[in-house]
Design a protein around this motif. Structure first.
Motif, PDB file in Angstrom:
ATOM      1  N   SER A 286      21.966  51.598  69.648  1.00 46.68           N
ATOM      2  CA  SER A 286      22.511  51.386  71.121  1.00 46.68           C
ATOM      3  C   SER A 286      23.230  49.733  70.804  1.00 46.68           C
ATOM      4  N   LEU A 287      22.313  49.067  70.424  1.00 53.61           N
ATOM      5  CA  LEU A 287      22.826  47.480  70.104  1.00 53.61           C
ATOM      6  C   LEU A 287      24.064  47.537  69.272  1.00 53.61           C
ATOM      7  N   GLY A 288      23.951  48.473  68.318  1.00 55.80           N
ATOM      8  CA  GLY A 288      25.091  48.498  67.068  1.00 55.80           C
ATOM      9  C   GLY A 288      26.284  49.109  67.842  1.00 55.80           C
ATOM     10  N   LEU A 289      26.176  49.888  68.523  1.00 55.44           N
ATOM     11  CA  LEU A 289      27.542  50.485  69.164  1.00 55.44           C
ATOM     12  C   LEU A 289      28.228  49.410  70.027  1.00 55.44           C
ATOM     13  N   LEU A 290      27.221  48.642  71.061  1.00 56.42           N
ATOM     14  CA  LEU A 290      27.671  47.745  71.651  1.00 56.42           C
ATOM     15  C   LEU A 290      28.412  46.605  70.941  1.00 56.42           C
ATOM     16  N   LEU A 291      28.086  46.346  69.896  1.00 56.21           N
ATOM     17  CA  LEU A 291      28.565  45.275  68.882  1.00 56.21           C
ATOM     18  C   LEU A 291      30.052  45.922  68.531  1.00 56.21           C
ATOM     19  N   MET A 292      30.167  47.162  67.982  1.00 61.52           N
ATOM     20  CA  MET A 292      31.351  47.888  67.706  1.00 61.52           C
ATOM     21  C   MET A 292      32.413  47.710  68.828  1.00 61.52           C
ATOM     22  N   ALA A 293      31.854  47.936  69.976  1.00 61.45           N
ATOM     23  CA  ALA A 293      32.692  47.917  70.978  1.00 61.45           C
ATOM     24  C   ALA A 293      33.262  46.498  71.441  1.00 61.45           C
ATOM     25  N   SER A 294      32.261  45.850  71.529  1.00 60.59           N
ATOM     26  CA  SER A 294      32.898  44.116  71.780  1.00 60.59           C
ATOM     27  C   SER A 294      33.781  43.772  70.371  1.00 60.59           C
ATOM     28  N   SER A 295      33.647  44.405  69.411  1.00 60.44           N
ATOM     29  CA  SER A 295      34.713  43.714  68.326  1.00 60.44           C
ATOM     30  C   SER A 295      36.137  44.281  68.666  1.00 60.44           C
ATOM     31  N   PHE A 296      36.334  45.547  69.218  1.00 62.55           N
ATOM     32  CA  PHE A 296      37.581  45.921  69.781  1.00 62.55           C
ATOM     33  C   PHE A 296      38.287  44.986  70.828  1.00 62.55           C
ATOM     34  N   PHE A 297      37.251  44.626  71.928  1.00 60.72           N
ATOM     35  CA  PHE A 297      37.510  43.578  72.787  1.00 60.72           C
ATOM     36  C   PHE A 297      38.186  42.585  72.366  1.00 60.72           C
ATOM     37  N   LEU A 298      37.410  42.109  71.373  1.00 57.71           N
ATOM     38  CA  LEU A 298      37.627  40.538  70.706  1.00 57.71           C
ATOM     39  C   LEU A 298      39.295  40.708  70.206  1.00 57.71           C
ATOM     40  N   LEU A 299      39.890  42.068  69.633  1.00 58.97           N
ATOM     41  CA  LEU A 299      41.159  41.892  69.419  1.00 58.97           C
ATOM     42  C   LEU A 299      42.233  42.055  70.465  1.00 58.97           C
ATOM     43  N   LEU A 300      41.543  42.022  71.627  1.00 61.76           N
ATOM     44  CA  LEU A 300      42.502  41.845  72.914  1.00 61.76           C
ATOM     45  C   LEU A 300      43.004  40.199  72.846  1.00 61.76           C
ATOM     46  N   LEU A 301      42.184  39.236  72.033  1.00 61.82           N
ATOM     47  CA  LEU A 301      42.837  38.103  72.104  1.00 61.82           C
ATOM     48  C   LEU A 301      43.919  38.025  70.922  1.00 61.82           C
ATOM     49  N   PRO A 302      44.951  37.511  71.299  1.00 60.47           N
ATOM     50  CA  PRO A 302      46.288  37.734  70.252  1.00 60.47           C
ATOM     51  C   PRO A 302      46.320  36.555  69.159  1.00 60.47           C
ATOM     52  N   PHE A 303      45.284  36.300  68.455  1.00 56.73           N
ATOM     53  CA  PHE A 303      44.962  34.927  67.598  1.00 56.73           C
ATOM     54  C   PHE A 303      44.665  35.686  66.265  1.00 56.73           C
ATOM     55  N   GLU A 304      45.069  35.135  65.275  1.00 60.52           N
ATOM     56  CA  GLU A 304      44.806  35.684  63.704  1.00 60.52           C
ATOM     57  C   GLU A 304      43.586  35.160  63.483  1.00 60.52           C
ATOM     58  N   ALA A 305      42.999  34.132  64.094  1.00 58.16           N
ATOM     59  CA  ALA A 305      41.485  33.608  63.685  1.00 58.16           C
ATOM     60  C   ALA A 305      40.617  34.524  64.226  1.00 58.16           C
ATOM     61  N   LEU A 307      40.196  37.526  63.749  1.00 62.29           N
ATOM     62  CA  LEU A 307      40.067  38.708  63.003  1.00 62.29           C
ATOM     63  C   LEU A 307      38.518  38.636  62.178  1.00 62.29           C
ATOM     64  N   ILE A 308      38.370  37.417  61.624  1.00 64.11           N
ATOM     65  CA  ILE A 308      37.180  37.209  61.192  1.00 64.11           C
ATOM     66  C   ILE A 308      35.955  37.522  61.898  1.00 64.11           C
ATOM     67  N   PRO A 309      35.715  36.949  63.207  1.00 64.06           N
ATOM     68  CA  PRO A 309      34.608  37.515  64.110  1.00 64.06           C
ATOM     69  C   PRO A 309      34.687  38.836  64.437  1.00 64.06           C
ATOM     70  N   MET A 310      35.880  39.652  64.761  1.00 66.91           N
ATOM     71  CA  MET A 310      36.119  40.711  64.948  1.00 66.91           C
ATOM     72  C   MET A 310      35.406  41.627  63.687  1.00 66.91           C
ATOM     73  N   MET A 311      35.617  41.170  62.416  1.00 74.42           N
ATOM     74  CA  MET A 311      34.987  42.125  61.275  1.00 74.42           C
ATOM     75  C   MET A 311      33.559  41.889  61.408  1.00 74.42           C
ATOM     76  N   ILE A 312      33.086  40.738  61.687  1.00 73.05           N
ATOM     77  CA  ILE A 312      31.674  40.343  61.886  1.00 73.05           C
ATOM     78  C   ILE A 312      30.963  41.243  62.704  1.00 73.05           C
ATOM     79  N   PHE A 313      31.653  41.323  63.768  1.00 75.09           N
ATOM     80  CA  PHE A 313      31.175  42.131  65.018  1.00 75.09           C
ATOM     81  C   PHE A 313      30.723  43.539  64.627  1.00 75.09           C
ATOM     82  N   MET A 314      32.263  44.096  63.897  1.00 75.49           N
ATOM     83  CA  MET A 314      32.073  45.406  63.789  1.00 75.49           C
ATOM     84  C   MET A 314      31.066  45.853  62.659  1.00 75.49           C
TER      85      MET A 314
END
Length: 413
Positions: A286-305, A307-314
């Motif tokens: 459940s914690l893993g799925l929550l982190l995966m979901a959070s990675s997509f919410f991070l992509l709503l921020l329109p900054f190239e930088a 992409l790295i935390p998004m991949m870490i969360f995923m």
């Protein structure tokens, strides 16, 4: 620290190490898959909808392959299935470069995934054959470490080869590495029957049907959601890199390699920590799925930088879901390893279909990537809630029928 890390790899039989090496060779050589959507968009000039349909055929072929693998593994054994799958997929990879029309590529991808995805259910049975129950999550993580070690080199090398020589060379390399991997496997590993037998405290458990195993079916739905989220990094995300930030194949390959590097370094220690401390697997998932979901919410921020935390969360989400999902599936296989492992793998095959097609259709319809990221994030939250429901079902099942316990006895003599 290094010694503690290496201790995670102790006490595996030779066959598991060979399987790990084969998995690494195969994954390192599979360079075209991360760039398939970009290949279709830029080289073949397909529309988003056409790319989505190719991904549908990708998933349909995966379903066919895993279903066949389950049937054949129970009848002729996992060994023959693995040999056929890798050799045949090597040949098809080489021929796939000549499929340049939409219809031809759909057929080619269907054939490729039909034979290539026969490998994974058979490989899971191979893992179960050569490991004790308490070591299976570790063994699965070891092979995933090999997959991700290959995933570190594959996308980067693939991106460089594409930029320097073109896509056609990638198909040759993919095919050659599949054939090389199975030659190594055949040379070092001999066919063997399951070295353990199952002694049931309740003999009726042997007759349990996959479709009637309600906790397992809900588990498949959760795996489906996990797969839909994960496969976005191979379908919509590379296109997003290119169209929003003008990133090259090499840049995208580096980001994907970050995923592989983190999993290689941390997944097996995490699995060992969870196993040693007897942490509830469903809480981890459940914690893993929550982190995966959070990675997509991070992509709503329109900054190239971002992409790295998004991949870490995923990646953290992947490390906390995939190994324990696989362990749960194997533990419920009730002497029907082929059927259960095929059903488990097919959930990810359906995810291939739904992930690529739904993502591409949302992008095509809205002319934007953000609605897709929002949808995927919300889907991850739904998956998190379903894990809690599954946990309650399992606890209730154990309370109602504590005799339904599977005990493995060494029967290697």
């Amino acid at each position: 620290m290094i010694k503690k890390y290496l201790d995670n790899f102790k006490n595996f039989p030779k066959e598991i190490w060979i399987l790990t090496l084969v998995t690494f060779i195969n994954r390192a050589g599979t360079m075209v898959i991360p760039f398939l959507s970009k290949y279709m968009k830029e080289n073949l000039e397909f529309s988003y909808s056409q790319i989505g349909w190719v991904m549908v055929f990708f998933g349909v072929g995966s379903i066919i392959g895993t279903w066949l693998s389950g049937k054949l593994s129970d009848k002729i054994g996992f060994y023959k299935v693995m040999v056929f799958s890798l050799f045949a997929s090597g040949i098809v990879f080489i021929l796939l470069q000549y499929a340049t029309s939409f219809e031809a590529l759909c057929v080619g991808i269907l054939i490729l995934t039909s034979v290539a995805d026969m490998f994974r259910p058979a490989m899971l049975i191979c893992l179960k054959t050569f490991t004790a129950k308490e070591d299976r999550a570790r063994a699965y993580s070891l092979t995933r470490a090999a997959i991700n070690l290959g995933f570190i080199f594959g996308p980067v090398l693939g991106g460089l080869i594409i930029m320097q020589m073109g896509y056609e060379y990638i198909f040759y390399i993919d095919g050659a590495t599949c054939i090389l991997a199975i030659i190594v496997f055949m040379f070092f590993v001999r066919d063997k029957k399951t070295p353990v037998k199952l002694v049931e405290h309740n003999k009726q458990k042997e007759k349990v049907s996959v479709m009637k195993d309600r906790p397992f079916m809900l588990h498949l739905v959760i795996c489906l959601i996990t797969g839909i989220l994960f496969f976005q990094i191979f379908t919509t995300l590379p296109l997003y890199h290119k169209e929003r930030f003008n990133m090259t194949e090499f840049d995208s390959g580096l980001l994907l390699s970050l995923n592989g590097l983190l999993i290689l370094l941390f997944e097996l220690p995490i699995v060992n920590y969870v196993s040693r401390n007897k942490i509830n697997n469903h809480k981890v998932i459940s914690l893993g799925l929550l982190l995966m979901a959070s990675s997509f919410f991070l992509l709503l921020l329109p900054f190239e930088a971002i992409l790295i935390p998004m991949m870490i969360f995923m990646t953290c989400g992947v490390m906390l879901t995939f190994p324990f999902a696989n362990s749960f599936a194997m533990d419920r296989s009730h002497k029907q390893e082929g059927k259960y492992m095929a059903a488990f793998t097919m959930s990810y095959s359906f995810a291939h279909i739904l992930s690529g097609k739904s993502g591409m259709e949302i992008i095509e319809y809205t002319r934007s990537y953000e609605p897709n990221w929002l949808f995927m994030g919300c889907l991850g939250l739904v998956g998190t809630l379903l894990v809690f429901v599954l946990s309650k079902m399992v606890v209730k099942e154990e309370l109602n029928d504590p005799a339904m316990v599977t005990v493995e006895v060494n029967d290697s003599k």
